[in-house]
Design a protein around this motif. Structure first.
Motif, short mmCIF file in Angstrom:
data_model
loop_
_atom_site.label_atom_id
_atom_site.label_comp_id
_atom_site.label_asym_id
_atom_site.label_seq_id
_atom_site.Cartn_x
_atom_site.Cartn_y
_atom_site.Cartn_z
N GLU A 34 0.83 -1.21 0.00
CA GLU A 34 0.00 0.00 0.00
C GLU A 34 0.86 1.26 0.00
O GLU A 34 0.59 2.21 -0.75
CB GLU A 34 -0.91 0.02 1.22
CG GLU A 34 -2.07 -0.95 1.15
CD GLU A 34 -2.91 -0.91 2.41
OE1 GLU A 34 -3.01 0.17 3.04
OE2 GLU A 34 -3.47 -1.96 2.77
N VAL A 35 1.89 1.29 0.82
CA VAL A 35 2.77 2.46 0.90
C VAL A 35 3.49 2.67 -0.42
O VAL A 35 3.59 3.80 -0.91
CB VAL A 35 3.77 2.32 2.07
CG1 VAL A 35 4.82 3.40 2.03
CG2 VAL A 35 3.03 2.32 3.40
N CYS A 39 3.11 5.93 -2.97
CA CYS A 39 4.28 6.71 -3.38
C CYS A 39 4.46 6.71 -4.90
O CYS A 39 5.29 7.44 -5.42
CB CYS A 39 5.54 6.17 -2.72
SG CYS A 39 5.58 6.41 -0.95
N GLY A 40 3.70 5.88 -5.58
CA GLY A 40 3.79 5.81 -7.04
C GLY A 40 5.02 5.08 -7.53
O GLY A 40 5.46 5.27 -8.66
N ARG A 41 5.56 4.22 -6.70
CA ARG A 41 6.75 3.44 -7.10
C ARG A 41 6.37 1.98 -7.24
O ARG A 41 5.77 1.39 -6.36
CB ARG A 41 7.85 3.56 -6.04
CG ARG A 41 8.32 4.96 -5.84
CD ARG A 41 9.08 5.39 -7.05
NE ARG A 41 9.60 6.73 -6.87
CZ ARG A 41 10.31 7.35 -7.75
NH1 ARG A 41 10.58 6.75 -8.89
NH2 ARG A 41 10.72 8.56 -7.55
N ARG A 42 6.69 1.40 -8.34
CA ARG A 42 6.43 -0.02 -8.59
C ARG A 42 7.66 -0.62 -9.24
O ARG A 42 8.59 0.09 -9.63
CB ARG A 42 5.22 -0.20 -9.52
CG ARG A 42 3.92 0.39 -9.03
CD ARG A 42 3.42 -0.15 -7.73
NE ARG A 42 2.92 -1.51 -7.88
CZ ARG A 42 2.64 -2.28 -6.85
NH1 ARG A 42 2.81 -1.85 -5.65
NH2 ARG A 42 2.19 -3.49 -7.04
#
Length: 52
Positions: A34-35, A39-42
């Motif tokens: 979820e965090v 943060c928009g990081r994958r």
């Protein structure tokens, strides 16, 4: 916190002192996912197994 008889080294990292099991209990994988999503990081690449 050092055990009796141990001296804490100033160059020591937290990861040298804490077990992975403790971290996964405090921060379950769902919370971490979820965090990361917030943060928009994958992962940049798709692989057979997830990065975690």
């Amino acid at each position: 916190m050092p055990r009796p008889g141990q001296v804490k080294s100033s160059g020591e990292r937290l990861s040298d002192r804490i077990a992975l099991g403790v971290l996964t209990r405090v921060f379950p994988p769902g919370v971490v996912d979820e965090v990361i999503a917030e943060c928009g990081r994958r992962e940049q690449r798709s692989r057979l197994l997830p990065a975690r």
